[in-house]
Design a protein around this motif. Structure first.
Motif, PDB file in Angstrom:
ATOM      1  N   GLU A  36      26.684  19.938  35.312  1.00 27.99           N
ATOM      2  CA  GLU A  36      26.498  18.613  35.893  1.00 27.99           C
ATOM      3  C   GLU A  36      27.503  18.307  36.996  1.00 27.99           C
ATOM      4  OE1 GLU A  36      26.470  15.868  32.658  1.00 27.99           O
ATOM      5  OE2 GLU A  36      24.441  16.404  32.069  1.00 27.99           O
ATOM      6  N   ARG A  37      28.547  19.107  37.102  1.00 25.01           N
ATOM      7  CA  ARG A  37      29.551  18.887  38.145  1.00 25.01           C
ATOM      8  C   ARG A  37      29.294  19.740  39.384  1.00 25.01           C
ATOM      9  NH1 ARG A  37      35.315  19.558  35.611  1.00 25.01           N
ATOM     10  NH2 ARG A  37      35.903  18.743  37.671  1.00 25.01           N
ATOM     11  N   LEU A  38      28.265  20.557  39.334  1.00 23.50           N
ATOM     12  CA  LEU A  38      27.920  21.361  40.501  1.00 23.50           C
ATOM     13  C   LEU A  38      27.248  20.488  41.554  1.00 23.50           C
ATOM     14  CD1 LEU A  38      26.424  24.567  38.816  1.00 23.50           C
ATOM     15  CD2 LEU A  38      28.635  24.386  39.976  1.00 23.50           C
ATOM     16  N   PRO A  39      27.400  20.827  42.839  1.00 20.31           N
ATOM     17  CA  PRO A  39      26.705  20.070  43.888  1.00 20.31           C
ATOM     18  C   PRO A  39      25.219  20.424  43.884  1.00 20.31           C
ATOM     19  CG  PRO A  39      27.818  21.952  44.837  1.00 20.31           C
ATOM     20  CD  PRO A  39      28.234  21.913  43.378  1.00 20.31           C
ATOM     21  N   GLU A  40      24.492  19.794  44.758  1.00 18.20           N
ATOM     22  CA  GLU A  40      23.071  20.114  44.898  1.00 18.20           C
ATOM     23  C   GLU A  40      22.906  21.519  45.474  1.00 18.20           C
ATOM     24  OE1 GLU A  40      20.523  18.242  43.827  1.00 18.20           O
ATOM     25  OE2 GLU A  40      22.087  16.946  43.022  1.00 18.20           O
ATOM     26  N   THR A  41      21.806  22.163  45.154  1.00 25.52           N
ATOM     27  CA  THR A  41      21.555  23.504  45.692  1.00 25.52           C
ATOM     28  C   THR A  41      21.515  23.436  47.217  1.00 25.52           C
ATOM     29  OG1 THR A  41      19.161  23.141  45.422  1.00 25.52           O
ATOM     30  CG2 THR A  41      20.299  24.313  43.665  1.00 25.52           C
ATOM     31  N   GLY A  42      22.075  24.451  47.838  1.00 26.14           N
ATOM     32  CA  GLY A  42      22.172  24.490  49.293  1.00 26.14           C
ATOM     33  C   GLY A  42      23.533  24.064  49.807  1.00 26.14           C
ATOM     34  N   ALA A  43      24.306  23.391  48.943  1.00 32.75           N
ATOM     35  CA  ALA A  43      25.638  22.943  49.337  1.00 32.75           C
ATOM     36  C   ALA A  43      26.664  24.034  49.052  1.00 32.75           C
ATOM     37  CB  ALA A  43      26.008  21.664  48.591  1.00 32.75           C
ATOM     38  N   GLU A  44      27.846  23.889  49.650  1.00 35.91           N
ATOM     39  CA  GLU A  44      28.923  24.840  49.384  1.00 35.91           C
ATOM     40  C   GLU A  44      29.561  24.526  48.035  1.00 35.91           C
ATOM     41  OE1 GLU A  44      33.045  24.944  51.299  1.00 35.91           O
ATOM     42  OE2 GLU A  44      32.015  26.582  52.345  1.00 35.91           O
ATOM     43  N   VAL A  45      29.932  25.571  47.329  1.00 40.76           N
ATOM     44  CA  VAL A  45      30.568  25.405  46.032  1.00 40.76           C
ATOM     45  C   VAL A  45      31.706  26.415  45.907  1.00 40.76           C
ATOM     46  CG1 VAL A  45      29.043  27.042  44.831  1.00 40.76           C
ATOM     47  CG2 VAL A  45      30.144  25.213  43.539  1.00 40.76           C
ATOM     48  N   ALA A  46      32.746  26.044  45.175  1.00 44.08           N
ATOM     49  CA  ALA A  46      33.847  26.963  44.874  1.00 44.08           C
ATOM     50  C   ALA A  46      33.995  27.027  43.360  1.00 44.08           C
ATOM     51  CB  ALA A  46      35.141  26.494  45.511  1.00 44.08           C
ATOM     52  N   LEU A  47      34.034  28.234  42.819  1.00 41.78           N
ATOM     53  CA  LEU A  47      34.186  28.433  41.384  1.00 41.78           C
ATOM     54  C   LEU A  47      35.355  29.366  41.111  1.00 41.78           C
ATOM     55  CD1 LEU A  47      30.461  28.970  40.284  1.00 41.78           C
ATOM     56  CD2 LEU A  47      31.853  26.928  39.868  1.00 41.78           C
ATOM     57  N   HIS A  48      36.231  28.973  40.219  1.00 42.06           N
ATOM     58  CA  HIS A  48      37.293  29.860  39.744  1.00 42.06           C
ATOM     59  C   HIS A  48      36.648  30.812  38.737  1.00 42.06           C
ATOM     60  CE1 HIS A  48      40.642  27.465  41.448  1.00 42.06           C
ATOM     61  NE2 HIS A  48      39.754  26.494  41.357  1.00 42.06           N
ATOM     62  N   THR A  49      36.865  32.108  38.894  1.00 41.50           N
ATOM     63  CA  THR A  49      36.101  33.074  38.114  1.00 41.50           C
ATOM     64  C   THR A  49      36.969  34.037  37.307  1.00 41.50           C
ATOM     65  OG1 THR A  49      35.983  34.543  40.040  1.00 41.50           O
ATOM     66  CG2 THR A  49      34.137  33.037  39.688  1.00 41.50           C
ATOM     67  N   HIS A  50      36.359  34.522  36.238  1.00 37.88           N
ATOM     68  CA  HIS A  50      36.948  35.574  35.410  1.00 37.88           C
ATOM     69  C   HIS A  50      35.918  36.681  35.317  1.00 37.88           C
ATOM     70  CE1 HIS A  50      39.111  37.530  32.069  1.00 37.88           C
ATOM     71  NE2 HIS A  50      37.905  37.721  31.561  1.00 37.88           N
ATOM     72  N   PHE A  51      36.313  37.896  35.673  1.00 38.22           N
ATOM     73  CA  PHE A  51      35.410  39.038  35.669  1.00 38.22           C
ATOM     74  C   PHE A  51      35.620  39.843  34.398  1.00 38.22           C
ATOM     75  CE2 PHE A  51      34.125  43.258  37.751  1.00 38.22           C
ATOM     76  CZ  PHE A  51      32.771  43.005  37.558  1.00 38.22           C
ATOM     77  N   SER A  52      34.579  39.911  33.579  1.00 41.35           N
ATOM     78  CA  SER A  52      34.648  40.626  32.304  1.00 41.35           C
ATOM     79  C   SER A  52      33.885  41.936  32.405  1.00 41.35           C
ATOM     80  CB  SER A  52      34.048  39.757  31.189  1.00 41.35           C
ATOM     81  OG  SER A  52      33.996  40.462  29.966  1.00 41.35           O
ATOM     82  N   VAL A  53      34.546  43.039  32.062  1.00 41.37           N
ATOM     83  CA  VAL A  53      33.922  44.363  32.133  1.00 41.37           C
ATOM     84  C   VAL A  53      33.900  44.980  30.747  1.00 41.37           C
ATOM     85  CG1 VAL A  53      34.038  46.667  33.144  1.00 41.37           C
ATOM     86  CG2 VAL A  53      34.750  44.690  34.493  1.00 41.37           C
TER      87      VAL A  53
END
Length: 208
Positions: A36-53
């Motif tokens: 619910e905190r994401l912007p509308e599709t098509g907008a710019e977004v920044a996500l802090h990520t964790h890569f799990s292998v």
């Protein structure tokens, strides 16, 4: 390691987002309350990520803020808590609420998350309480609680999809969401609809 994604939000669904960065689309698993905190599709977004292998999969987990990511990483350091379980915990509670529950030793609240039994909740409290108290980022967990989102016309559908993304069957999820809507017609947030449905799925909640 991929620590941050910034690009165009191509798709968003409860539990997952697709972000286009430099011509590459990244599928990112996200906590339900982050949806619910994401912007509308098509907008710019920044996500802090964790890569799990793992041997059988490579999964990218994304968070709206650095505090959520740090708490996720603290959770997966707990014995017996994997990324999916940590994501389920962060889906049922905002980072600040989850950190507060750990600090308070609220085992009952923690064990309401799907897949979290009482023993696991007790282990989370024992292993995390001191680490969170000593963490310089603890204040961030409380600060980034997130703004509530208003229920859209498709709120019930999104809540069902969110429960299915956590591993529950479509029919069970639909039944529980419908029951919550009947019992709580005053709800104004999709996230609250999901939270109460998750509580009913917990042991003793009447949803099994």
């Amino acid at each position: 390691m991929i620590g941050l994604l910034r690009g165009k939000l191509l798709e968003k669904n409860p539990g997952e987002a697709l972000v286009l960065c430099n011509g590459v689309g990244y599928e990112v698993q996200i906590p339900l309350n982050a949806y619910e905190r994401l912007p509308e599709t098509g907008a710019e977004v920044a996500l802090h990520t964790h890569f799990s292998v793992r041997e059988d999969a490579q999964v990218l987990f994304g968070f709206i803020d650095a505090g959520g990511k740090r708490l996720f990483r603290e959770l997966i350091r707990v014995s017996g808590v994997g990324p999916r379980m940590a994501l389920a915990l962060l889906s049922g509670m905002r980072p600040g609420d989850l950190a507060a529950a750990v600090q308070a030793g609220d085992v009952a609240r923690l064990s309401k998350a799907p897949g979290i039994g009482r023993k696991t909740a007790e282990r989370i409290v024992v292993e995390l309480r001191d680490r969170l108290a000593e963490s310089a980022g603890y204040g961030d967990f409380a600060a980034h609680t997130g703004a509530p989102g208003q229920t859209a016309p498709g709120g019930a559908r999104e809540a069902v999809a969110a429960l299915v993304s956590l591993g529950y069957k479509q029919q069970q999820a639909a039944r529980l969401v419908a029951a919550v809507e009947r019992e709580h017609p005053e709800l104004e947030e999709t996230s609250e609809l999901i939270r109460i449905a998750l509580q009913s799925l917990a042991p003793g909640g009447g949803g099994r």
